[in-house]
Design a protein around this motif. Sequence first.
Motif, PDB file in Angstrom:
ATOM      1  N   SER A   1       0.837  -1.203   0.000  1.00  0.00           N
ATOM      2  CA  SER A   1       0.000   0.000   0.000  1.00  0.00           C
ATOM      3  C   SER A   1       0.868   1.249   0.000  1.00  0.00           C
ATOM      4  O   SER A   1       1.938   1.277   0.617  1.00  0.00           O
ATOM      5  N   VAL A   2       0.394   2.287  -0.668  1.00  0.00           N
ATOM      6  CA  VAL A   2       0.957   3.623  -0.552  1.00  0.00           C
ATOM      7  C   VAL A   2      -0.183   4.578  -0.224  1.00  0.00           C
ATOM      8  O   VAL A   2      -1.363   4.264  -0.422  1.00  0.00           O
ATOM      9  N   PHE A   3       0.185   5.751   0.284  1.00  0.00           N
ATOM     10  CA  PHE A   3      -0.817   6.672   0.811  1.00  0.00           C
ATOM     11  C   PHE A   3      -0.543   8.086   0.310  1.00  0.00           C
ATOM     12  O   PHE A   3       0.611   8.514   0.234  1.00  0.00           O
ATOM     13  N   ARG A   4      -1.610   8.797  -0.026  1.00  0.00           N
ATOM     14  CA  ARG A   4      -1.483  10.180  -0.488  1.00  0.00           C
ATOM     15  C   ARG A   4      -2.479  11.059   0.266  1.00  0.00           C
ATOM     16  O   ARG A   4      -3.580  10.619   0.608  1.00  0.00           O
ATOM     17  N   ASN A   5      -2.092  12.280   0.496  1.00  0.00           N
ATOM     18  CA  ASN A   5      -2.979  13.253   1.120  1.00  0.00           C
ATOM     19  C   ASN A   5      -3.849  13.871   0.033  1.00  0.00           C
ATOM     20  O   ASN A   5      -3.611  14.981  -0.440  1.00  0.00           O
ATOM     21  N   ALA A   6      -4.851  13.106  -0.386  1.00  0.00           N
ATOM     22  CA  ALA A   6      -5.722  13.510  -1.497  1.00  0.00           C
ATOM     23  C   ALA A   6      -7.175  13.332  -1.078  1.00  0.00           C
ATOM     24  O   ALA A   6      -7.493  12.448  -0.284  1.00  0.00           O
ATOM     25  N   PRO A   7      -8.088  14.153  -1.612  1.00  0.00           N
ATOM     26  CA  PRO A   7      -9.482  14.098  -1.148  1.00  0.00           C
ATOM     27  C   PRO A   7     -10.243  12.853  -1.579  1.00  0.00           C
ATOM     28  O   PRO A   7     -11.107  12.370  -0.853  1.00  0.00           O
ATOM     29  N   GLN A   8      -9.939  12.292  -2.747  1.00  0.00           N
ATOM     30  CA  GLN A   8     -10.738  11.191  -3.267  1.00  0.00           C
ATOM     31  C   GLN A   8     -10.148   9.826  -2.930  1.00  0.00           C
ATOM     32  O   GLN A   8     -10.859   8.926  -2.497  1.00  0.00           O
TER      33      GLN A   8
END
Length: 401
Positions: free
Chosen positions: A112-119
Amino acid sequence: MNEGSPRPLSHRPPTGSRDLLPLEVVQRQWVEQCLSEIFRRWGYQQIITPTLERLSTLTAGGLIQSEALLQLRDAEGSPLGLRPEFTASIVRATATRMAQSPLPQRLFYHGSVFRNAPQEQEFFQSGVELIGAAGWQADAEVLLVLSEALQALPLPNWTLILGDIGVTQRLLNLLSPTAHLPIRQAIAQLDYVYLETAPLPERDRQIGLQILNLRGQPSAVLHKLGQLSLPLPQQERVQDLQRVCQVLEQQGVKLVLDLSLLQSFAYYTGIVFQVSSQQEIIGMGGRYDQLFALYSPSQVDQPGIGFTLLLEKLQRQLIPSATLPQTLPSSQRLLVALTPDAFPPALHLAQMWRQHQPSAIIELELLNRSPEALEAYARQRGIPEIVWVQADGSTHTSDLS
């Protein structure tokens, strides 16, 4: 709670993440197993890096914007983050803990990777990193691994879009300082309208349109590049692009050469690429020859190149082909203890069968259901045998197949 009232937030995962149900997990594991087999055939070994890293690791010396990261702090107040991609973490591990290992290092990953994104905040990725090998041959290897993996799945109707950030950056450097950022953004978005209508100096407009038009069949684009007055380093890059294209085309890869291709991460230095399928980007990668020194204690540099595949998109595109598993694996037997005293012998029998057939799936009845309910359950789950166990260990079998 009123019937029309919204569900509490505790009933839902966070925005941008989701549950994977058992069949989705089986399908994901099937894809990962298929990819792992291809990666291993080429000599790549699996690596697992932390989900949580120091913020200084994840930002790669400012090449990855901290605003894109999901951040937190440890008990001592040090800034940490959830990895937004794998490359920085793998290069860190290679430059430190594997510093004495022979090169090149061929590594692959799933996770898994993670982004500070709204969707979408959590993504699943698989990919490879080749560290310690420069030159067009290394570029060709990574792209051939990617091609073979997609063919093995098999993913239908995909296209490899190939560019070189070094050549593109050389052309962008010809822009006036005030026009550089808006034209770069227009190129990244393929915005011909802006370039044709915006109040830009005509020279800058033509450079932007020239870059956007360096896209299409490799032979045509390479011909256009050959007519440009490029410095020797960029001419050599174009020659390497030609060699890579020839190798890929000989393997039947559907290829588009695109010098307008700009990746989101700023650490790329050479060849860059995307995989497009059904008008959706399902993979990307490139060469990063200046990243290793950021993590090396002795500040030595090593070349690197890799790619990542976006598993949610890849899995979604494979579903219509019926390539993925369509059902969950079913149990071979359902063991039913007819009395409480029959449970230990039923458990012993289940353990014996599992040891004799390691791949066998054996269930134990736990709900004290009636024979009719048990038969209905077994048929619903596709279980071919119900084994009824007495307290003395004797059994009889109902064959539902």
